[in-house]
Design a protein around this motif. Structure first.
Motif, PDB file in Angstrom:
ATOM      1  N   LEU A 158       1.012  -1.110   0.067  1.00 22.16           N
ATOM      2  CA  LEU A 158      -0.219  -0.013   0.017  1.00 22.16           C
ATOM      3  C   LEU A 158       0.703   1.291  -0.020  1.00 22.16           C
ATOM      4  CD1 LEU A 158      -2.900  -0.697   2.379  1.00 22.16           C
ATOM      5  CD2 LEU A 158      -3.195   0.123   0.050  1.00 22.16           C
ATOM      6  N   ILE A 159       1.820   1.179   0.820  1.00 23.29           N
ATOM      7  CA  ILE A 159       2.769   2.301   0.903  1.00 23.29           C
ATOM      8  C   ILE A 159       3.314   2.622  -0.271  1.00 23.29           C
ATOM      9  CG2 ILE A 159       5.077   3.211   1.877  1.00 23.29           C
ATOM     10  CD1 ILE A 159       4.067   1.739   4.501  1.00 23.29           C
ATOM     11  N   VAL A 160       3.966   1.756  -1.047  1.00 30.13           N
ATOM     12  CA  VAL A 160       4.344   1.789  -2.610  1.00 30.13           C
ATOM     13  C   VAL A 160       3.335   2.327  -3.309  1.00 30.13           C
ATOM     14  CG1 VAL A 160       5.396   0.713  -4.403  1.00 30.13           C
ATOM     15  CG2 VAL A 160       6.426   0.125  -2.217  1.00 30.13           C
ATOM     16  N   GLU A 161       2.035   1.716  -3.149  1.00 28.18           N
ATOM     17  CA  GLU A 161       1.028   2.142  -4.490  1.00 28.18           C
ATOM     18  C   GLU A 161       0.928   3.741  -3.982  1.00 28.18           C
ATOM     19  OE1 GLU A 161      -3.473   1.110  -4.904  1.00 28.18           O
ATOM     20  OE2 GLU A 161      -2.399  -0.176  -4.157  1.00 28.18           O
ATOM     21  N   PHE A 162       0.542   4.115  -2.699  1.00 26.20           N
ATOM     22  CA  PHE A 162       0.345   5.442  -2.678  1.00 26.20           C
ATOM     23  C   PHE A 162       1.492   6.261  -3.009  1.00 26.20           C
ATOM     24  CE2 PHE A 162      -3.200   3.973   0.024  1.00 26.20           C
ATOM     25  CZ  PHE A 162      -3.975   5.125   0.419  1.00 26.20           C
ATOM     26  N   ALA A 163       2.957   5.943  -2.734  1.00 22.96           N
ATOM     27  CA  ALA A 163       3.833   6.742  -3.189  1.00 22.96           C
ATOM     28  C   ALA A 163       3.782   6.935  -4.707  1.00 22.96           C
ATOM     29  CB  ALA A 163       5.181   6.159  -2.718  1.00 22.96           C
ATOM     30  N   SER A 164       3.610   5.869  -5.415  1.00 24.25           N
ATOM     31  CA  SER A 164       3.493   5.908  -6.987  1.00 24.25           C
ATOM     32  C   SER A 164       2.644   6.662  -7.499  1.00 24.25           C
ATOM     33  CB  SER A 164       3.637   4.282  -7.389  1.00 24.25           C
ATOM     34  OG  SER A 164       2.290   3.727  -7.078  1.00 24.25           O
ATOM     35  N   LYS A 165       1.460   6.705  -6.707  1.00 27.14           N
ATOM     36  CA  LYS A 165       0.130   7.518  -7.330  1.00 27.14           C
ATOM     37  C   LYS A 165       0.651   9.081  -7.029  1.00 27.14           C
ATOM     38  CE  LYS A 165      -2.216   4.184  -8.995  1.00 27.14           C
ATOM     39  NZ  LYS A 165      -2.755   4.074 -10.252  1.00 27.14           N
ATOM     40  N   ASN A 221      11.072  -1.137   6.056  1.00 26.48           N
ATOM     41  CA  ASN A 221      11.110  -2.532   5.149  1.00 26.48           C
ATOM     42  C   ASN A 221      10.769  -2.338   3.784  1.00 26.48           C
ATOM     43  OD1 ASN A 221      12.866  -3.890   7.006  1.00 26.48           O
ATOM     44  ND2 ASN A 221      11.046  -4.407   8.047  1.00 26.48           N
ATOM     45  N   VAL A 222      10.031  -0.993   3.609  1.00 26.02           N
ATOM     46  CA  VAL A 222       9.146  -0.764   2.446  1.00 26.02           C
ATOM     47  C   VAL A 222      10.389  -0.774   1.150  1.00 26.02           C
ATOM     48  CG1 VAL A 222       8.016   0.489   0.871  1.00 26.02           C
ATOM     49  CG2 VAL A 222       7.418  -0.073   3.277  1.00 26.02           C
ATOM     50  N   LYS A 223      10.363  -1.621   0.070  1.00 25.71           N
ATOM     51  CA  LYS A 223      11.270  -1.179  -1.120  1.00 25.71           C
ATOM     52  C   LYS A 223      10.357  -0.869  -2.273  1.00 25.71           C
ATOM     53  CE  LYS A 223      15.152  -3.584   0.767  1.00 25.71           C
ATOM     54  NZ  LYS A 223      16.287  -4.605   0.746  1.00 25.71           N
ATOM     55  N   THR A 224      10.861  -0.090  -3.112  1.00 26.16           N
ATOM     56  CA  THR A 224      10.181   0.121  -4.513  1.00 26.16           C
ATOM     57  C   THR A 224      10.331  -0.852  -5.298  1.00 26.16           C
ATOM     58  OG1 THR A 224      12.348   1.407  -5.108  1.00 26.16           O
ATOM     59  CG2 THR A 224      10.406   2.652  -3.958  1.00 26.16           C
ATOM     60  N   ASP A 280      12.085  -1.076  -7.948  1.00 25.09           N
ATOM     61  CA  ASP A 280      13.749  -1.309  -8.279  1.00 25.09           C
ATOM     62  C   ASP A 280      14.484  -1.943  -7.345  1.00 25.09           C
ATOM     63  OD1 ASP A 280      13.766   0.793  -6.528  1.00 25.09           O
ATOM     64  OD2 ASP A 280      14.602   2.241  -8.091  1.00 25.09           O
ATOM     65  N   GLY A 281      13.760  -2.407  -5.979  1.00 27.14           N
ATOM     66  CA  GLY A 281      14.628  -3.037  -4.939  1.00 27.14           C
ATOM     67  C   GLY A 281      15.158  -2.191  -3.922  1.00 27.14           C
ATOM     68  N   GLU A 282      14.956  -0.868  -4.260  1.00 27.59           N
ATOM     69  CA  GLU A 282      15.743   0.204  -3.211  1.00 27.59           C
ATOM     70  C   GLU A 282      14.570   0.575  -2.214  1.00 27.59           C
ATOM     71  OE1 GLU A 282      18.108   1.440  -1.539  1.00 27.59           O
ATOM     72  OE2 GLU A 282      19.031   2.144  -3.412  1.00 27.59           O
ATOM     73  N   TYR A 283      15.514   0.840  -1.051  1.00 30.33           N
ATOM     74  CA  TYR A 283      14.401   1.417   0.229  1.00 30.33           C
ATOM     75  C   TYR A 283      13.536   2.418  -0.105  1.00 30.33           C
ATOM     76  CZ  TYR A 283      16.799  -1.361   3.751  1.00 30.33           C
ATOM     77  OH  TYR A 283      17.129  -2.548   4.665  1.00 30.33           O
ATOM     78  N   PHE A 284      12.253   2.380  -0.076  1.00 30.41           N
ATOM     79  CA  PHE A 284      11.187   3.501  -0.032  1.00 30.41           C
ATOM     80  C   PHE A 284      11.959   4.893   0.359  1.00 30.41           C
ATOM     81  CE2 PHE A 284       7.887   5.868   2.064  1.00 30.41           C
ATOM     82  CZ  PHE A 284       7.265   6.639   1.039  1.00 30.41           C
ATOM     83  N   LEU A 285      12.399   4.657   1.498  1.00 26.88           N
ATOM     84  CA  LEU A 285      13.079   5.893   2.291  1.00 26.88           C
ATOM     85  C   LEU A 285      14.325   6.427   1.896  1.00 26.88           C
ATOM     86  CD1 LEU A 285      12.069   4.848   5.983  1.00 26.88           C
ATOM     87  CD2 LEU A 285      10.858   6.680   4.363  1.00 26.88           C
ATOM     88  N   ARG A 286      14.921   5.799   1.074  1.00 24.06           N
ATOM     89  CA  ARG A 286      16.427   6.015   0.563  1.00 24.06           C
ATOM     90  C   ARG A 286      16.415   7.580   0.005  1.00 24.06           C
ATOM     91  NH1 ARG A 286      20.866   4.245   2.230  1.00 24.06           N
ATOM     92  NH2 ARG A 286      20.024   2.032   2.071  1.00 24.06           N
ATOM     93  N   GLY A 287      17.244   8.149   0.777  1.00 26.11           N
ATOM     94  CA  GLY A 287      17.617   9.627   0.457  1.00 26.11           C
ATOM     95  C   GLY A 287      16.469  10.418   0.901  1.00 26.11           C
ATOM     96  N   LYS A 288      15.445  10.154   1.677  1.00 22.84           N
ATOM     97  CA  LYS A 288      14.533  11.009   1.942  1.00 22.84           C
ATOM     98  C   LYS A 288      14.794  11.604   3.613  1.00 22.84           C
ATOM     99  CE  LYS A 288      10.647   9.266  -0.702  1.00 22.84           C
ATOM    100  NZ  LYS A 288      11.211   8.251  -1.489  1.00 22.84           N
TER     101      LYS A 288
END
Length: 231
Positions: free
Chosen positions: A120-127, A143-146, A148-156
């Protein structure tokens, strides 16, 4: 059309091996809820298991003199006693404007490893939707990853309950991990916090909104309202 927020509560009620109960933390839902309703937002509440989402009794006692929390407790029990099952919202991010995770120690146990929540987190972010949390709520992100296999939070830039605060409530040893440590890992070192423990700290990084602790909950709600009011 009124903005819609999906609030995700924990379904976990056991506090590690202490024999004590936990759950979600009262003011961390109550204070943002006040802001949401004042702004005319529609609020839908979900949890991994659906049904009753356990409310941390300690937070009820701690905030028994807080008018917002007391009012919310007395008038809105149906919100957390009849939560919808989280999986029923997969594929429905377009129906909402934001997803919000209140804290409490319960979220440390179930939300980081909940595959539905992660999707859901990936879905919301992608939208392009608002993704938000307060206190231990950001545990849902670690633990959420996009795709492409990278952490959703990477660089944020992000905040959440700090190690010092966890030490001060004497629960560090009962947690499955320390939230600050995992947020540092997932972001690549972009965790920030208030100058003093328990100080108000809210971080807005694009569509990601996080707050450090219970004192930050009201401001997190305001930040979500501001973000959706200017969208």
């Amino acid at each position: 059309m009124a903005p819609k927020v999906l609030v995700v509560l924990t379904s976990h009620e056991k506090l590690g091996n202490t024999g004590r109960l936990t759950g979600w933390y009262l003011p961390e839902f109550a204070h943002p809820y006040d802001g949401f309703k004042a702004a005319g937002f529609e609020v839908t509440v979900a949890s991994p298991k659906g049904g009753v989402a356990p409310l941390d009794a300690g937070s009820v006692e701690m905030f028994k003199n807080d008018p917002s929390s007391v009012k919310f407790l007395n008038q809105n029990k149906e919100l957390w006693e009849n939560t919808e099952k989280l999986e029923s919202f997969l594929g429905k991010a377009d129906q909402f404007d934001a997803i919000f995770y209140p804290g409490g120690h319960g979220p440390m146990f179930d939300l980081p490893i909940d595959a539905t929540s992660q999707k859901l987190i990936v879905e919301f972010a992608s939208k392009g939707k608002i993704v938000s949390a307060v206190c231990h709520g950001p545990a849902a992100f670690v633990n959420v990853k996009t795709e492409d296999g990278e952490y959703f939070l990477r660089g944020k830039e992000v905040t959440g309950f700090s190690n010092v605060e966890e030490d001060q409530v004497q629960l560090s040893k009962e947690m499955p991990f320390l939230l600050e440590d995992r947020l540092i890992e997932a972001t690549g070192g972009k965790f920030v916090k208030a100058d003093e423990p328990w100080g108000v700290k809210v971080v807005v990084d694009g569509k990601l909104i996080t707050g450090q602790n219970p004192a930050s909950a009201k401001r997190v709600g305001e930040a979500i309202v501001e973000a959706l009011s200017t969208a």
